[in-house]
Design an enzyme around this catalytic site. Structure first.
Site: not given
Length: 176
Positions: A88, A90, A124-125, A139
């Site tokens: 959700l 954008h 969120m970014e 990793d």
């Protein structure tokens, strides 16, 4: 069960969860009418590792190469691709993504700062950048230390938009 969780969250959020419609179905919030403003967010996180593993990073002698350089690029790329990962979120035209790593006693700390001029925030970014940067460190070093632990991925600060300024540890005007 899901309905009671939504009702409890709605009460806590002041009665409105913006990512749910009246029936409780998830939807993408319409931000088309919101004016663009400068938005910024800073997220952080940590990865704990053995002292010998940390020395590899600090000396730049890990077999896979420049751990922090690759992790920085991964964090930047992740910030730019957040809407591909978070259903959700954008898609945003980011104007800045800055990623910094700090060597600490028990591992590394990442700080990711994201900025844009747009109708919705970049929290969120920033969080996605921090998480992806730490995952990339894992990793690149897992062959020597599978016991590394990612911790404390969190929002440190955000500014811009209707909800104003937030800084971890300070009461915001919206929270009073």
């Amino acid at each position: 069960m899901a309905g009671s969780v939504k009702r409890a969250a709605r009460r806590k959020a002041g009665g409105k969860l913006t990512h749910f419609d009246r029936r409780g179905a998830a939807h993408m919030v319409d931000v088309g009418e919101k004016p663009p403003t400068h938005r910024a967010a800073v997220a952080s996180g940590r990865i704990r590792m053995r002292p010998a593993t940390l020395r590899l990073v600090a000396r730049g002698t890990a077999k896979k190469g420049d751990v922090l350089g690759v992790a920085r690029l991964a964090a930047i790329q992740a910030a730019k691709r957040t809407s591909d990962l978070i259903p959700l979120a954008h898609p945003l035209a980011l104007s800045r993504v800055a990623v910094d790593f700090r060597i600490e006693r028990s591992g590394l700390r990442i700080l990711a700062r994201v900025e844009c001029r747009g109708p919705t925030g970049v929290e969120m970014e920033a969080l996605t950048a921090a998480a992806a940067g730490l995952l990339t460190v894992y990793d690149m070093l897992k062959a020597v230390d599978r016991g590394m632990t990612l911790t404390d991925v969190r929002l440190e600060e955000k500014s811009g938009g209707r909800s104003g300024h937030y800084r971890r540890g300070q009461r915001s005007a919206a929270g009073r």
